[in-house]
Design an enzyme around this catalytic site. Structure first.
Site, short mmCIF file in Angstrom:
data_model
loop_
_atom_site.label_atom_id
_atom_site.label_comp_id
_atom_site.label_asym_id
_atom_site.label_seq_id
_atom_site.Cartn_x
_atom_site.Cartn_y
_atom_site.Cartn_z
N SER A 1 0.76 -1.10 0.05
CA SER A 1 -0.01 0.00 0.12
C SER A 1 0.84 1.31 0.03
O SER A 1 2.00 1.16 0.54
CB SER A 1 -0.97 0.08 1.08
OG SER A 1 -1.40 1.35 1.44
N TYR B 1 -1.77 -0.97 10.69
CA TYR B 1 -2.10 -1.30 9.14
C TYR B 1 -0.78 -0.89 8.33
O TYR B 1 0.09 -1.63 7.64
CB TYR B 1 -3.20 -0.96 8.74
CG TYR B 1 -3.44 -0.96 7.17
CD1 TYR B 1 -3.88 -2.05 6.84
CD2 TYR B 1 -3.01 0.02 6.24
CE1 TYR B 1 -4.27 -2.12 5.32
CE2 TYR B 1 -3.06 -0.01 4.88
CZ TYR B 1 -3.85 -1.32 4.32
OH TYR B 1 -3.96 -1.41 3.03
N1 LIG Z 1 -8.62 -0.31 -0.69
C1 LIG Z 1 -7.67 0.35 -0.47
O1 LIG Z 1 -7.69 1.57 -0.53
C2 LIG Z 1 -6.10 -0.32 -0.50
C3 LIG Z 1 -5.12 0.48 -0.84
C4 LIG Z 1 -3.83 0.10 -0.86
C5 LIG Z 1 -3.70 -1.47 -0.42
N2 LIG Z 1 -5.01 -2.17 -0.50
C6 LIG Z 1 -4.74 -3.39 -0.19
O2 LIG Z 1 -5.31 -4.37 -1.14
C7 LIG Z 1 -5.22 -5.66 -0.67
C8 LIG Z 1 -6.99 -5.79 -1.28
O3 LIG Z 1 -7.91 -5.21 -0.44
P1 LIG Z 1 -9.22 -4.66 -0.94
O4 LIG Z 1 -8.96 -3.29 -1.25
O5 LIG Z 1 -9.62 -5.30 -2.22
O6 LIG Z 1 -10.21 -4.90 0.23
P2 LIG Z 1 -11.41 -6.05 0.24
O7 LIG Z 1 -12.30 -6.12 -0.66
O8 LIG Z 1 -11.88 -5.91 1.56
O9 LIG Z 1 -10.45 -7.28 0.31
C9 LIG Z 1 -9.74 -7.86 1.19
C10 LIG Z 1 -10.25 -9.51 0.83
O10 LIG Z 1 -9.18 -9.96 2.06
C11 LIG Z 1 -9.91 -11.34 2.55
N3 LIG Z 1 -9.59 -11.64 3.82
C12 LIG Z 1 -9.35 -10.60 4.88
N4 LIG Z 1 -8.90 -11.22 5.89
C13 LIG Z 1 -8.81 -12.56 5.62
C14 LIG Z 1 -8.31 -13.77 6.13
N5 LIG Z 1 -7.88 -13.75 7.67
N6 LIG Z 1 -8.22 -14.88 5.45
C15 LIG Z 1 -8.65 -14.94 4.17
N7 LIG Z 1 -9.05 -13.95 3.57
C16 LIG Z 1 -9.00 -12.71 4.01
C17 LIG Z 1 -11.50 -10.86 2.34
O11 LIG Z 1 -12.32 -11.56 2.54
P3 LIG Z 1 -13.07 -12.25 3.75
O12 LIG Z 1 -13.43 -11.07 4.55
O13 LIG Z 1 -14.30 -13.10 3.47
O14 LIG Z 1 -12.03 -13.17 4.39
C18 LIG Z 1 -11.64 -9.95 1.24
O15 LIG Z 1 -11.98 -10.50 0.24
C19 LIG Z 1 -5.23 -5.41 0.86
O16 LIG Z 1 -4.22 -6.17 1.29
C20 LIG Z 1 -5.20 -4.16 1.16
O17 LIG Z 1 -4.62 -3.67 2.39
C21 LIG Z 1 -6.02 -1.68 -0.33
#
Ligand SMILES: NC(=O)c1ccc[n+]([C@@H]2O[C@H](COP(=O)([O-])OP(=O)(O)OC[C@H]3O[C@@H](n4cnc5c(N)ncnc54)[C@H](OP(=O)(O)O)[C@@H]3O)[C@@H](O)[C@H]2O)c1
Length: 255
Positions: free
Chosen positions: A139, A152
């Protein structure tokens, strides 16, 4: 990395950035396995992408990670790409004495331990493949912290550091190491907290993140800042104080 005919595991692939990566990799003729905790989200993803392989798994649990690895290599022995994408984000205020940060599912075990462990599990298998890749989703907050999400931000800084070391350790092998560094993306990550603090910037689409990432991966660009993170990456080196202020400007730590 060639972006067709791979077998890819995407952790947390049922929603957000992971789901978009799954869609676009399937469209390019890859076999994609995803995992997540919520059965209903896995089923919804499978409805959209019938070829998707889903596996319920909580990656914060060591035994479930081992089971996930066994499931992948037993059923899909050609697996050659691991995408460490699953993550959670929490606001934690140490001044209020919040000490429950390690209870239950927590950022350290999901955002970091799981990446380290899955990487360690898959490397011996990947060394036997012709080409293999490990792709970490960190991130922009790993470059400049958002002070209200201190753990985080620290996990993402650690994942950035880990990606650099791993890339160097594997340099002489068939395994390539990529790092996708997204800006704010319009997903469900910590949506509740974002809404509560009145964050109006919903960020770029997950579709755009996946498209830019896959393009960069196909060109063997190993460190992949997405969108505004390109500016953040350079700016924060030249003027760290200014960029710390910019990232935190809407919070009480903005001064
Ligand atoms: N959105 C942003 O602004 C942003 C910015 C920079 C980086 N990121 C990074 O991008 C990545 C994806 O995030 P996203 O933005 O796409 O959010 P998201 O839609 O909430 O995706 C996160 C996914 O991780 C899964 N997850 C969480 N805890 C888990 C666990 N213990 N075991 C297995 N699966 C798990 C969740 O599914 P379940 O809850 O069903 O397990 C969900 O499908 C993350 O690493 C995040 O830090 C996001």
């Amino acid at each position: 990395m060639k972006t067709t005919n791979n077998t890819i595991l995407i952790t947390g692939g049922a929603t957000g950035i992971g789901l978009e990566l799954a869609k676009q990799f399937i469209a390019q003729n890859n076999t994609v396995i995803i995992c997540g905790r919520r059965e209903e989200k896995l089923s919804e993803a499978k409805k959209i992408l019938p070829n998707l392989i889903t596996k319920k798994c909580n990656i914060s649990d060591l035994k479930q990670r081992q089971d996930l690895f066994n499931f992948c290599i037993d059923n899909y022995p050609n697996i050659n790409v691991l995408i460490n994408n699953a993550g959670i984000q929490r606001e934690i205020n140490f001044l209020k004495g919040e000490q429950n940060y390690l209870n239950g599912d927590n950022e350290v075990s999901i955002n970091l331990d799981a990446c380290f462990h899955l990487t360690a599990l898959f490397i011996p298998h990947f060394l036997k493949q012709r080409e293999a890749s490990i792709i970490n989703v960190s991130s922009g907050l790993g470059l400049v912290p958002l002070i209200i999400t201190p753990i985080y931000s620290a996990t993402k800084a650690a994942l950035h550091s880990f990606s650099i070391s791993l890339r160097k350790q594997l340099l002489e092998t068939n395994i390539q190491v990529f790092e996708i560094i997204p800006p704010i993306v319009d997903t469900d990550l910590d949506r509740g907290a974002r809404d509560k603090r009145g964050q109006t910037d919903k960020g770029i689409s997950a579709e755009k993140v996946a498209k830019e990432s896959i393009e960069a991966i196909s060109n063997n660009k190993f460190e992949i800042p997405i969108g505004i993170v390109k500016v953040l990456r350079i700016g924060s080196r030249i003027s760290p104080k200014l960029f710390l202020k910019i990232i935190n400007k809407k919070s009480r730590f903005g001064n």
